[in-house]
Design an enzyme around this catalytic site. Structure first.
Site, short mmCIF file in Angstrom:
data_model
loop_
_atom_site.label_atom_id
_atom_site.label_comp_id
_atom_site.label_asym_id
_atom_site.label_seq_id
_atom_site.Cartn_x
_atom_site.Cartn_y
_atom_site.Cartn_z
N ASN A 180 -7.35 4.39 9.47
CA ASN A 180 -6.90 3.14 10.08
C ASN A 180 -6.92 3.15 11.60
O ASN A 180 -6.90 2.09 12.22
CB ASN A 180 -5.49 2.78 9.58
CG ASN A 180 -4.54 3.95 9.60
OD1 ASN A 180 -4.84 5.02 9.05
ND2 ASN A 180 -3.41 3.78 10.23
N GLN B 95 -7.77 0.44 4.11
CA GLN B 95 -8.60 -0.09 5.20
C GLN B 95 -10.05 -0.31 4.77
O GLN B 95 -10.87 -0.73 5.58
CB GLN B 95 -8.56 0.85 6.42
CG GLN B 95 -7.21 0.89 7.11
CD GLN B 95 -6.83 -0.43 7.79
OE1 GLN B 95 -7.67 -1.30 7.99
NE2 GLN B 95 -5.56 -0.58 8.12
N THR C 15 10.29 -7.96 -11.58
CA THR C 15 9.72 -9.28 -11.85
C THR C 15 8.48 -9.49 -10.97
O THR C 15 8.52 -9.23 -9.77
CB THR C 15 10.77 -10.38 -11.57
OG1 THR C 15 11.88 -10.13 -12.43
CG2 THR C 15 10.22 -11.77 -11.85
N GLY D 195 0.83 -1.21 0.00
CA GLY D 195 0.00 0.00 0.00
C GLY D 195 0.86 1.25 0.00
O GLY D 195 0.53 2.25 -0.65
N THR D 196 1.96 1.20 0.70
CA THR D 196 2.86 2.36 0.77
C THR D 196 3.33 2.76 -0.63
O THR D 196 3.34 3.94 -0.98
CB THR D 196 4.07 2.01 1.67
OG1 THR D 196 3.56 1.71 2.97
CG2 THR D 196 5.05 3.15 1.75
N SER E 162 -4.07 -2.82 -0.36
CA SER E 162 -2.96 -3.68 0.09
C SER E 162 -3.54 -5.03 0.48
O SER E 162 -4.61 -5.10 1.10
CB SER E 162 -2.29 -3.01 1.28
OG SER E 162 -1.28 -3.85 1.80
N CYS F 38 2.04 1.29 12.81
CA CYS F 38 3.14 1.87 12.04
C CYS F 38 3.87 2.95 12.83
O CYS F 38 4.91 3.41 12.42
CB CYS F 38 2.63 2.48 10.74
SG CYS F 38 1.83 1.28 9.71
N1 PLP Z 1 -2.60 3.06 4.25
C1 PLP Z 1 -3.29 2.65 5.33
C2 PLP Z 1 -4.56 3.35 5.67
C3 PLP Z 1 -2.82 1.60 6.12
O1 PLP Z 1 -3.52 1.21 7.20
C4 PLP Z 1 -1.62 0.97 5.75
C5 PLP Z 1 -1.05 -0.12 6.59
O2 PLP Z 1 -1.03 -0.04 7.79
C6 PLP Z 1 -0.94 1.42 4.61
C7 PLP Z 1 -1.46 2.46 3.89
C8 PLP Z 1 0.35 0.80 4.16
O3 PLP Z 1 0.13 -0.44 3.56
P1 PLP Z 1 1.36 -1.46 3.43
O4 PLP Z 1 1.58 -2.02 4.80
O5 PLP Z 1 0.90 -2.51 2.47
O6 PLP Z 1 2.51 -0.69 2.93
#
Ligand code: PLP
Length: 375
Positions: A149, A179, A236, A69-70, A197, A321
């Protein structure tokens, strides 16, 4: 163990692990290889893309696999800024975004962008009108997460998309829907970029996807390289992760209605049981059924998390996080000190049971009755 932290990451169902195992051990070909063992994998990547796109309700040809997701958040913001580099250097976002968006905005600030960070109301809500008011003729991008989140608040992304068309038709809209995956339709949202994600829905860590809509012309890749993902996301293909993501998406789609009913019942039961504990208050106007934010006002959340953790109960103090640092989301609510100190998050998944919620509520009550509050 009692796992009530699905918003941090979700357990992987056996069927997902099996799908990954088959690819890891038998179908390990590189989709770019020219012989049939590779070619068949290329075809399968498109099957997996379709499975994930079905959960998002978006055209499969607009969906690109990413590493997480990042990455999706960073790619979307960078691609929007690039497309609109002649429109202006202003970005609108919220103060409660995930750090993947906030830190990317800080990078852009260092490159000369001006970023407006909108603070939510004290209950965590943010109206479409407030977002649209912040949009200017030189706004290149707007980024508003779908579901917060830490609070479970749901932002009015579809209304923002509709309003943006009238306010600044060039500005591109991104939503971090990590989320919300499984509970929205990308078509209905109308955002130009949608980040998701896999590991929040029972897929593996290390894979995500970004939906890129038709208003984004020639999206600028984040990575230069071997031309995978139709030239837009080199590297890849992580085939086992894709297989796992696709299987998790299928499971979520098949059980969407029953999962939602289950989570709504758990959310209501948990709220009732937790609010029966003296000094426990509800935080935010979150309506996402899998996330519940409360505060044991006066009892520091890190102590609560450690105490419950030592009993095998996993909950979170704000976002995982943040690794123990005070949460920027809680800070943005501007709560009284004691309320802010005690904010904890419980988050549920399809596997969560009411008995687990009961055990957690009892442990929280014990904590309240046996530990000293802050002065
Ligand atoms: N965005 C939100 C709202 C999240 O809750 C998270 C993960 O905690 C992310 C982005 C990041 O996703 P990833 O862990 O796959 O990088």
């Amino acid at each position: 163990m009692i796992y009530l932290d699905h918003a941090a990451t979700a357990p992987i169902p056996r069927a997902v692990a099996d799908a990954m195992y088959e690819v890891l051990t038998e179908q390990y070909g590189n989709p770019s290889s020219q012989y049939p063992f590779g070619g068949s994998m290329k075809k399968r990547t498109e099957d997996w893309r379709r499975a994930v796109a079905a959960l998002l309700d978006c055209p499969a040809e607009g969906l690109y696999f990413t590493s997480c997701g990042t990455e999706g958040d960073n790619w979307a913001l960078r691609a929007a800024a690039w497309q609109n580099r002649h429109v202006g250097k202003h970005i609108v976002t919220t103060a409660v975004e995930h750090s993947a968006v906030l830190e990317c905005c800080k990078w852009l600030e260092r490159e000369g962008y001006e970023v407006t960070y909108l603070s939510p109301e004290p209950d965590g809500s943010l109206s479409a009108a407030r977002v649209l008011e912040a949009v200017r003729p030189d706004t290149a991008a707007v980024s508003v997460m779908l579901v917060n989140n830490e609070l479970g608040t749901v932002h009015p992304v579809a209304d923002i998309a509709r309003g943006l068309a009238a306010r600044n038709s060039k500005a591109l809209l991104h939503t971090d829907a990590v989320q919300g995956l499984g509970a929205f339709s990308a078509r209905a949202l109308g955002a130009d970029f949608v980040t998701v994600s896999a590991h929040k829905i029972g897929g593996p860590k290390g894979i995500g996807a970004l939906y890129i809509g038709p208003r984004v012309r020639n999206p600028r890749p984040l990575l230069a390289g071997g031309g995978q993902e139709r030239g837009l996301r080199a590297g890849t293909e992580a085939t086992a992760q894709m297989a796992g993501f696709a299987r998790a998406a299928e499971l979520r789609l098949e059980r969407r209605e029953q999962n939602r009913a289950h989570l709504e019942a758990l959310h209501a039961a948990a709220l009732e049981k937790l609010l029966a504990i003296p000094d426990m208050i509800s935080i935010g106007a979150g309506t996402a059924p899998h996330i519940l934010a409360v505060s044991l006002a006066g009892w520091p959340s890190q102590n609560i998390v450690n105490d419950l953790g030592s009993q095998g109960i996993c909950i979170s103090a704000g976002s995982a996080c943040h690794q123990g640092k005070p949460s920027h989301v809680v800070a943005a609510l501007k709560l009284p000190k004691r309320a802010a100190a005690g904010v904890i998050r419980l988050s549920f998944g399809p596997e969560t049971t009411e008995a687990e919620i009961d055990a957690c509520a009892q442990a929280l009550r014990r904590h309240r009755d046996t530990r000293m509050p802050m002065l």
